[in-house]
Every structure is written in structure tokens, then in C-alpha cells.
Design a protein around this motif. Structure first.
Motif, PDB file in Angstrom:
ATOM      1  N   THR A   6       0.840  -1.210   0.000  1.00 23.69           N
ATOM      2  CA  THR A   6       0.000   0.000   0.000  1.00 23.69           C
ATOM      3  C   THR A   6       0.871   1.254   0.000  1.00 23.69           C
ATOM      4  OG1 THR A   6      -0.168  -0.111   2.401  1.00 23.69           O
ATOM      5  CG2 THR A   6      -1.974  -1.098   1.143  1.00 23.69           C
ATOM      6  N   CYS A  20      -2.195   3.893  -1.892  1.00 18.40           N
ATOM      7  CA  CYS A  20      -3.158   3.016  -2.567  1.00 18.40           C
ATOM      8  C   CYS A  20      -2.576   1.614  -2.647  1.00 18.40           C
ATOM      9  CB  CYS A  20      -3.444   3.517  -3.989  1.00 18.40           C
ATOM     10  SG  CYS A  20      -4.244   5.120  -4.034  1.00 18.40           S
ATOM     11  N   THR A  58      -7.446  -0.692   0.505  1.00 14.87           N
ATOM     12  CA  THR A  58      -7.800   0.608  -0.081  1.00 14.87           C
ATOM     13  C   THR A  58      -8.797   0.395  -1.219  1.00 14.87           C
ATOM     14  OG1 THR A  58      -6.034   0.626  -1.746  1.00 14.87           O
ATOM     15  CG2 THR A  58      -5.490   1.494   0.449  1.00 14.87           C
ATOM     16  N   LYS A  60      -8.768   2.161  -4.084  1.00 12.23           N
ATOM     17  CA  LYS A  60      -8.041   2.258  -5.352  1.00 12.23           C
ATOM     18  C   LYS A  60      -6.954   1.187  -5.401  1.00 12.23           C
ATOM     19  CE  LYS A  60      -8.700   7.188  -6.108  1.00 12.23           C
ATOM     20  NZ  LYS A  60      -8.005   8.472  -6.359  1.00 12.23           N
ATOM     21  N   TYR A 115      -5.226   0.612 -13.366  1.00 10.07           N
ATOM     22  CA  TYR A 115      -6.024   1.039 -12.222  1.00 10.07           C
ATOM     23  C   TYR A 115      -7.404   0.410 -12.263  1.00 10.07           C
ATOM     24  CZ  TYR A 115      -9.439   3.930  -9.800  1.00 10.07           C
ATOM     25  OH  TYR A 115     -10.470   4.351  -9.007  1.00 10.07           O
ATOM     26  N   SER A 157     -11.015   0.327  -9.288  1.00  5.18           N
ATOM     27  CA  SER A 157     -11.469   0.555  -7.916  1.00  5.18           C
ATOM     28  C   SER A 157     -12.180  -0.692  -7.427  1.00  5.18           C
ATOM     29  CB  SER A 157     -12.381   1.774  -7.826  1.00  5.18           C
ATOM     30  OG  SER A 157     -13.537   1.569  -8.589  1.00  5.18           O
TER      31      SER A 157
END
Length: 140
Positions: free
Chosen positions: A59, A64, A95, A97, A137, A139
């Protein structure tokens, strides 16, 4: 489908052996050991209860989650283990993200990210000469 769980120190030799099958040396032994000790290593088992792959995360990427390594034994690829590891991690991610990366030349890993809902989020030049790193990336 397949079982995933946090790795234990008694898994270290098997994980290093799998990693060595992929990269032809065991230079990441201490990195893998530290990830296990810090509970940042997830393993995937096949139906015979054999470890076939693992995922390391941290992290420290702008606070993130970052998947730093996904390794699946070459003989066990294209069977859903990378996806199973990613799914497991998404469910436990500390997290919202989640980021990861792969080289522009690594088309198979790019496909794994796309299939698992990751989108391209940028590039980093100069890590590997002539082979930019693509940042991905998604979420939670």
C-alpha cells in the motif's frame, strides 16, 4: 472455483521455486519472504491442493494498493488462477483504489488486467530500456 489464501512461511520454498520457473533465478527470495511475513502474499491452489501461483501487494503507491507481482506456474496458465488471485485481493484490499503495472511487451498480462476490469492509467519510461511500464487502475 479455486482456493486462495494468505501465504505462510512454510510456503516460501514452493513460491521461490515457482518464481524461479518463470524468471530463471531466485533473486526475489527475500522479497517474497518479507511479503509473507507482512501478510502481503496470496497463494492460489489447484484442485489437487498444490500451489500454482501467488500475488504480492503493498500500500505504498501514494497510499493506494499496488499489486507488485502476479506469478502463475507456466504449466498452469490460462486456467483462471491470475483472475482468482486478483478477485481475492480485490475483496481484501485495504484501499478502494488498486493499481498494478506490466511492461508494454507483456501482452498476456495486459489482457489479464483488461479482463479483470483494470484500465490503463499511464506509463513510466526508463525502467526497462525500450519497454515502458504501463500502469493499470481499478477501484474496489
Amino acid at each position: 472455483m479455486k482456493l486462495q489464501e494468505m501465504a505462510q512461511l512454510n510456503n516460501l520454498e514452493e513460491l521461490v521455486n515457482i518464481d524461479e520457473e518463470v524468471i530463471a533465478h531466485n533473486s526475489r527470495r527475500e522479497y517474497i519472504k518479507k511479503a509473507i511475513e507482512d501478510e502481503r502474499c496470496i497463494v492460489a491452489y489447484n484442485i489437487k491442493n498444490q500451489i500454482v501461483g501467488f500475488l504480492l501487494f503493498d500500500t505504498h503507491f501514494f497510499d493506494c494498493s499496488f499489486i507488485s507481482l502476479i506469478i502463475v506456474r507456466p504449466t498452469e496458465r490460462r486456467k483462471g488462477y491470475a483472475t482468482a488471485l486478483i478477485d481475492y485481493f480485490i475483496n481484501i484490499s485495504p484501499t478502494r483504489k488498486i493499481f498494478s503495472s506490466t511492461n508494454k511487451s507483456n501482452k498476456s498480462m495486459q489482457e489479464v488486467f483488461k479482463v479483470n476490469g483494470f484500465i490503463e492509467s499511464g506509463f513510466i519510461e526508463n525502467l526497462d530500456e525500450g519497454d515502458p511500464e504501463i500502469i493499470y487502475y481499478r477501484s474496489r
